[in-house]
Design a protein around this motif. Structure first.
Motif, PDB file in Angstrom:
ATOM      1  N   GLY A 109      55.844 111.956  14.380  1.00 32.39           N
ATOM      2  CA  GLY A 109      55.478 112.813  13.252  1.00 32.39           C
ATOM      3  C   GLY A 109      54.074 113.370  13.298  1.00 32.39           C
ATOM      4  O   GLY A 109      53.273 113.066  14.197  1.00 32.39           O
ATOM      5  N   PRO A 110      53.758 114.190  12.305  1.00 35.29           N
ATOM      6  CA  PRO A 110      52.483 114.903  12.248  1.00 35.29           C
ATOM      7  C   PRO A 110      51.241 114.017  12.362  1.00 35.29           C
ATOM      8  O   PRO A 110      50.226 114.457  12.899  1.00 35.29           O
ATOM      9  N   ALA A 155      62.265 111.179  14.601  1.00 34.56           N
ATOM     10  CA  ALA A 155      61.266 112.241  14.786  1.00 34.56           C
ATOM     11  C   ALA A 155      60.054 112.004  13.898  1.00 34.56           C
ATOM     12  O   ALA A 155      58.917 112.025  14.377  1.00 34.56           O
ATOM     13  N   PHE A 156      60.303 111.768  12.621  1.00 38.38           N
ATOM     14  CA  PHE A 156      59.188 111.590  11.690  1.00 38.38           C
ATOM     15  C   PHE A 156      58.504 110.235  11.861  1.00 38.38           C
ATOM     16  O   PHE A 156      57.283 110.143  11.744  1.00 38.38           O
ATOM     17  N   SER A 157      59.270 109.199  12.141  1.00 36.90           N
ATOM     18  CA  SER A 157      58.701 107.848  12.236  1.00 36.90           C
ATOM     19  C   SER A 157      57.879 107.624  13.495  1.00 36.90           C
ATOM     20  O   SER A 157      56.870 106.929  13.465  1.00 36.90           O
ATOM     21  N   PHE A 158      58.327 108.199  14.613  1.00 36.02           N
ATOM     22  CA  PHE A 158      57.688 107.880  15.889  1.00 36.02           C
ATOM     23  C   PHE A 158      56.977 109.058  16.553  1.00 36.02           C
ATOM     24  O   PHE A 158      56.254 108.864  17.530  1.00 36.02           O
ATOM     25  N   THR A 188      66.086 120.115  17.943  1.00 38.01           N
ATOM     26  CA  THR A 188      67.082 120.740  18.814  1.00 38.01           C
ATOM     27  C   THR A 188      68.317 119.859  18.882  1.00 38.01           C
ATOM     28  O   THR A 188      69.453 120.337  18.783  1.00 38.01           O
ATOM     29  N   PHE A 189      68.100 118.564  19.047  1.00 41.50           N
ATOM     30  CA  PHE A 189      69.188 117.599  19.066  1.00 41.50           C
ATOM     31  C   PHE A 189      69.919 117.612  17.719  1.00 41.50           C
ATOM     32  O   PHE A 189      71.151 117.570  17.662  1.00 41.50           O
ATOM     33  N   GLY A 221      55.744 118.107  20.819  1.00 43.69           N
ATOM     34  CA  GLY A 221      56.905 118.500  21.613  1.00 43.69           C
ATOM     35  C   GLY A 221      58.074 117.540  21.430  1.00 43.69           C
ATOM     36  O   GLY A 221      59.219 117.960  21.291  1.00 43.69           O
ATOM     37  N   PHE A 222      57.778 116.242  21.427  1.00 45.20           N
ATOM     38  CA  PHE A 222      58.828 115.248  21.195  1.00 45.20           C
ATOM     39  C   PHE A 222      59.441 115.443  19.813  1.00 45.20           C
ATOM     40  O   PHE A 222      60.652 115.338  19.637  1.00 45.20           O
TER      41      PHE A 222
END
Length: 131
Positions: free
Chosen positions: A88-89, A83-86, A107-108, A100-101
């Motif tokens: 992220g903010p 989430a953060f690597s690909f 959620t996962f 959204g991703f």
């Protein structure tokens, strides 16, 4: 019985997600390596292969129930790393869909943490490191 069936369905879904992710990597390891490179990681081809085999291992743990809690926790760490690597903010301004991703990964994460605590239920191999 309904609880056991729900957990089996969840295990199948977790397994399918990771088998599918690994399948995409194996289908085009160069594209995966390119994506990893674009995120700024060195040794992208090696990391792509490691990720693909790691995802296969996770999928097998989920489908069999072996090392289920351990796999759930490792998958949780992996999902947040992704989430953060690909997604992220730093990517949100260029593409709002990335937000959204990013949120979807949490959620996962919630499902994986729930799975780690509650275990694989019935019809599972009972190998484990954590109690």
């Amino acid at each position: 019985m309904a609880r056991a069936i729900a957990i089996i369905i969840a295990r199948i879904i977790f397994s399918f997600v990771f088998f599918m992710a690994a399948g995409f990597k194996f289908a085009d390891i160069a594209a995966t390596a390119g994506y990893i490179t674009s995120a700024g990681f060195p040794g992208a081809t090696f990391l792509a292969w490691v990720a693909a085999f790691f995802e296969i291992a996770l999928a097998l743990a989920f489908i069999t129930g072996a090392f289920f809690s351990e796999a759930s926790l490792l998958a949780a760490v992996y999902v947040i790393f992704l989430a953060f690597s690909f997604h992220g903010p730093s990517l949100w301004q260029q593409n709002q869909a990335e937000f959204g991703f990013f949120v979807d990964h949490f959620t996962f994460l919630a499902g994986l943490l729930f799975a780690a605590v509650h275990g694989p239920e019935k019809w599972a191999l009972r190998y484990r490191l954590l109690k």
